[in-house]
Design a protein around this motif. Structure first.
Motif, PDB file in Angstrom:
ATOM      1  N   LEU A 173     -20.197  -5.145 -32.915  1.00 20.16           N
ATOM      2  CA  LEU A 173     -19.023  -5.903 -32.487  1.00 20.16           C
ATOM      3  C   LEU A 173     -17.736  -5.098 -32.679  1.00 20.16           C
ATOM      4  N   GLY A 174     -17.696  -4.242 -33.695  1.00 20.24           N
ATOM      5  CA  GLY A 174     -16.513  -3.434 -33.950  1.00 20.24           C
ATOM      6  C   GLY A 174     -16.190  -2.495 -32.816  1.00 20.24           C
ATOM      7  N   VAL A 175     -17.235  -1.951 -32.189  1.00 20.81           N
ATOM      8  CA  VAL A 175     -17.017  -1.046 -31.052  1.00 20.81           C
ATOM      9  C   VAL A 175     -16.361  -1.794 -29.896  1.00 20.81           C
ATOM     10  N   VAL A 176     -16.841  -3.014 -29.646  1.00 17.96           N
ATOM     11  CA  VAL A 176     -16.251  -3.818 -28.573  1.00 17.96           C
ATOM     12  C   VAL A 176     -14.773  -4.099 -28.848  1.00 17.96           C
ATOM     13  N   VAL A 177     -14.470  -4.497 -30.098  1.00 15.43           N
ATOM     14  CA  VAL A 177     -13.087  -4.814 -30.461  1.00 15.43           C
ATOM     15  C   VAL A 177     -12.216  -3.571 -30.436  1.00 15.43           C
ATOM     16  N   ALA A 178     -12.720  -2.470 -31.017  1.00 14.71           N
ATOM     17  CA  ALA A 178     -11.925  -1.243 -31.076  1.00 14.71           C
ATOM     18  C   ALA A 178     -11.622  -0.703 -29.690  1.00 14.71           C
ATOM     19  N   ALA A 179     -12.558  -0.863 -28.757  1.00 15.93           N
ATOM     20  CA  ALA A 179     -12.329  -0.387 -27.389  1.00 15.93           C
ATOM     21  C   ALA A 179     -11.382  -1.318 -26.628  1.00 15.93           C
ATOM     22  N   SER A 180     -11.377  -2.585 -27.009  1.00 14.84           N
ATOM     23  CA  SER A 180     -10.550  -3.559 -26.290  1.00 14.84           C
ATOM     24  C   SER A 180      -9.103  -3.569 -26.747  1.00 14.84           C
ATOM     25  N   VAL A 181      -8.855  -3.273 -28.034  1.00  8.78           N
ATOM     26  CA  VAL A 181      -7.493  -3.365 -28.566  1.00  8.78           C
ATOM     27  C   VAL A 181      -6.505  -2.458 -27.827  1.00  8.78           C
ATOM     28  N   PRO A 182      -6.820  -1.170 -27.588  1.00 12.83           N
ATOM     29  CA  PRO A 182      -5.858  -0.352 -26.827  1.00 12.83           C
ATOM     30  C   PRO A 182      -5.593  -0.900 -25.443  1.00 12.83           C
ATOM     31  N   VAL A 183      -6.635  -1.454 -24.815  1.00  8.35           N
ATOM     32  CA  VAL A 183      -6.433  -2.032 -23.487  1.00  8.35           C
ATOM     33  C   VAL A 183      -5.464  -3.202 -23.559  1.00  8.35           C
ATOM     34  N   LEU A 184      -5.654  -4.036 -24.580  1.00  6.40           N
ATOM     35  CA  LEU A 184      -4.752  -5.184 -24.744  1.00  6.40           C
ATOM     36  C   LEU A 184      -3.320  -4.734 -25.020  1.00  6.40           C
ATOM     37  N   ALA A 185      -3.175  -3.725 -25.873  1.00  4.52           N
ATOM     38  CA  ALA A 185      -1.833  -3.262 -26.248  1.00  4.52           C
ATOM     39  C   ALA A 185      -1.111  -2.608 -25.077  1.00  4.52           C
ATOM     40  N   LEU A 186      -1.881  -1.916 -24.224  1.00  7.37           N
ATOM     41  CA  LEU A 186      -1.261  -1.176 -23.124  1.00  7.37           C
ATOM     42  C   LEU A 186      -1.304  -1.927 -21.808  1.00  7.37           C
ATOM     43  N   SER A 187      -1.841  -3.130 -21.826  1.00  8.42           N
ATOM     44  CA  SER A 187      -2.018  -3.857 -20.564  1.00  8.42           C
ATOM     45  C   SER A 187      -0.695  -4.211 -19.898  1.00  8.42           C
ATOM     46  N   VAL A 188       0.353  -4.355 -20.692  1.00  5.38           N
ATOM     47  CA  VAL A 188       1.642  -4.760 -20.109  1.00  5.38           C
ATOM     48  C   VAL A 188       2.488  -3.569 -19.682  1.00  5.38           C
ATOM     49  N   LEU A 189       2.069  -2.360 -19.990  1.00  5.40           N
ATOM     50  CA  LEU A 189       2.900  -1.192 -19.660  1.00  5.40           C
ATOM     51  C   LEU A 189       3.222  -1.097 -18.172  1.00  5.40           C
TER      52      LEU A 189
END
Length: 647
Positions: A173-189
């Motif tokens: 589950l950590g891999v899924v979360v770790a891969a998703s967090v940058p996407v979430l943080a940069l999604s509004v750029l």
């Protein structure tokens, strides 16, 4: 970290005004201790909240395993985390607000100092509405970004920490979360450039509306006099509607950004819950582990909100900082002492005045002597009343500012005026101000009592009653006595009467005479007056001219005027045309020998050379009204016809 009790700053520092971002960086570095403290408390708060899911997971698993000991330990840890969360949140709020107020106060002090430094030159270089916008709304936006950066730092650390912890705690589950967090943080750029442009447009239109409102309020009495209230009201309505549409347009983009920041983490949370439940059903993870991962992902929604906030703070503060930097970049020429010595000595060698060679630098001794402007060749001998006739009112205003050493750096190529051989732009501002006082043609009367009005730095040689008498303010005093109310009414003391903002309860002529009396009380070594009698009638003007010469006896006085009543009282008259001194001498002598001077003073357009005539053959300054002794001007003409009547 400075506390609010230490405000205002004894020295706000020297800001980096090369650009808006550089000003923001300078503010951040200037209070780095406060930023570090805020980031530390924010990290404690975030870390405490981030630990809750893990402890709750342990408690749930203890219930599943029927372990009372672990359940008690989990409860104790939750209690400690609650205390740390409260402490961190409280101190974070305290330090963040302190950072915000400190940054805003620093910028406000710098703006106030700049206004004092430039004086009337400031509003000639920057619109008054923009100055108001910078000192109010823009200051708040700048402070917002300064304090939000520390909270963003703590949120970033917490987000990275939780992602790394999940990788270690539950790799699948950590891999899924770790891969998703940058996407979430940069999604509004991809949305930020458009949001920033819309925010900039909103601020620009808001600044225009503020300028228009300030100009309308300042000229309200004139508008009433010409019946232009509805015209300006319609104009302001159109501008305000443009601001509203721009604000709605900007808000829609920020709403879209906020929706993205809610929707994407929500989808991640649903995905983690579904995948974790599958793992728990397959027996690959325990119920407690599932609760821990689910709670940790839920926690990530909290710091991700700070990512949106810092983006908004940057978008709003960047144009605000740009405007503030543009205002703060205006300054007088700054030359060190050795350069000042060299300028003064070279000037003395050229015969423009005597330099101070006492070894202490030209600005150590009090500035006295002849006032000289190299750009125009204007000379005002020490101790005399010098009248300056300048056909162009705007050029006269610029020359008056230069004589006071008020010209900012942006006036490239213009040499500084010299007093006793010392360039005014090379001495400390306080020294120049104490030596030369420039009385603007549109002086401001601050609200307060009449006694407050005359509570100004002065030599003590001229009393307030003497100055009021010289400025012919007897009728003004009578009006102020009649306005007394309450306990003051029985005293009959006009000095206790209150003057409302900008003296709006007085006529234009009354305000002008009170302002002149205030300048006379200051009694500087050199007093520069720009059209000090333009709003009074001819008889009063003649008495003011006589009183001015008497009360300023032995002091240098320069009066910019084209009134024969004042010129006739002057010891020396200088005629400036096209930026150069073309004649100097006695008023009557110049009338006989200089046709162009005679045309400007007497408004005899037919005697002026054709190439010098304006539209319709009017001489420069004709809009001031005829004030010659032979013009037949009735007493009260200019004052009574002023657009600015008493309220």
């Amino acid at each position: 970290m400075p506390s609010l009790n230490s405000l205002p700053f004894s020295d706000p520092g020297r800001p980096d005004t090369r650009s808006g971002p550089r000003l923001l960086i300078w503010l951040e570095l200037g209070q780095w201790r406060g930023q570090v403290a805020s980031a530390a408390w924010g990290t404690l708060h975030m870390a405490s909240v981030a630990c809750f899911p893990a402890v709750v997971g342990v408690a749930v698993q203890a219930v599943v395993d029927r372990s009372g000991t672990r359940l008690v330990l989990a409860g104790a840890v939750l209690l400690v985390l609650g205390v740390l969360t409260a402490l961190g949140d409280t101190m974070l709020h305290r330090t963040a607000v302190t950072n915000w107020i400190s940054a805003a106060t620093r910028v406000q002090q710098l703006l106030a100092a700049k206004a004092v430094e430039l004086g009337a030159v400031l509003t000639r270089r920057v619109a008054a509405g923009e100055v108001v916008a910078v000192s109010t709304g823009d200051v708040e936006k700048i402070g917002w970004f300064v304090e939000a950066l520390a909270r963003f730092t703590s949120a970033l650390l917490a987000t990275v920490g939780v992602a790394v912890a999940l990788l270690v705690y539950e790799p699948e589950l950590g891999v899924v979360v770790a891969a998703s967090v940058p996407v979430l943080a940069l999604s509004v750029l991809p949305l930020l450039p458009a949001a920033t442009r819309r925010a900039d447009l909103q601020r620009e239109k808001g600044g225009r509306a503020t300028e228009l409102a300030a100009d309308t309020v300042a000229g309200l009495r004139v508008l009433r006099g010409i019946g232009g209230e509805e015209l300006f009201l319609d104009r302001y309505r159109r501008v305000s509607q443009e601001v509203r549409r721009a604000a709605v347009h900007s808000a829609r983009m920020w709403a879209t950004i906020a929706a993205v920041q809610v929707a994407l983490p929500g989808l991640l949370l649903v995905g983690v819950a579904w995948y974790g439940a599958r793992l728990a059903l397959d027996g690959q993870i325990s119920v407690g582990q599932l609760v821990t991962v689910y709670g940790s992902v839920s926690f990530l929604l909290f710091p991700l909100q700070n990512f949106v906030e810092i983006a908004m703070a940057w978008s709003f503060s960047r144009p605000s900082a740009k405007r503030a930097a543009r205002v703060l970049a205006l300054r007088r020429t700054d030359v060190d002492g050795s350069e000042a010595d060299r300028v003064a000595m070279e000037t003395a060698a050229d015969g423009n005045g005597a330099a101070h060679t006492d070894g202490a630098g030209p600005h150590k001794a009090p500035l006295t002597g002849e006032l000289y402007d190299p750009a125009t060749g204007l000379r005002a001998p020490s101790g005399l009343l010098t009248a300056v006739v300048c056909g162009d009112p705007d050029a006269a205003g610029r020359l008056a500012d230069r004589l006071g050493g008020h010209s900012p750096v942006a006036a490239e190529g213009e040499p500084s005026a010299l007093l006793g051989g010392t360039a005014l732009d090379t001495v400390p501002l306080a020294t120049a101000r104490s030596a030369v006082l420039v009385h603007d043609k549109d002086p401001v009367l601050l609200s307060g009592t009449l006694a407050d009005l005359f509570d100004v730095p002065s030599s003590g040689r001229v009393s307030a009653p003497a100055a009021l008498a010289a400025a012919q303010c007897s009728d003004v005093l009578d009006a102020l006595v009649r306005s007394l109310a309450g306990e003051e009414a029985g005293s009959g003391d006009a000095m206790r009467a209150r003057i409302i903002e900008r003296g709006r309860s007085l006529s234009g002529g009354q305000r002008q005479r009170l302002a002149l009396a205030r300048s006379l009380v200051a009694d500087p070594e050199v007093l520069v007056l720009d059209e000090p009698t333009s709003a009074v009638d001819a008889h009063t003007e003649a008495r003011i001219a006589r009183g001015l010469k008497e009360i300023r006896a032995g002091r240098s006085t320069v009066v910019f005027t084209s009134s024969p009543l004042v010129l006739d009282r002057a010891d020396r008259v200088v005629f400036v045309h096209d930026g150069m001194t073309v004649a100097a001498g006695d008023h009557h002598e110049l009338l006989r020998t200089t046709p162009l001077y005679r045309a400007v003073v007497t408004r005899e357009a037919d005697e002026r050379p054709e190439e010098e005539g304006g539209a319709g053959g009017e001489a420069p300054g004709a809009d001031r009204g005829d004030t010659s002794a032979t013009a037949g001007t009735a007493p009260g003409t200019r004052d009574d016809m002023s657009m600015e009547e008493p309220a």
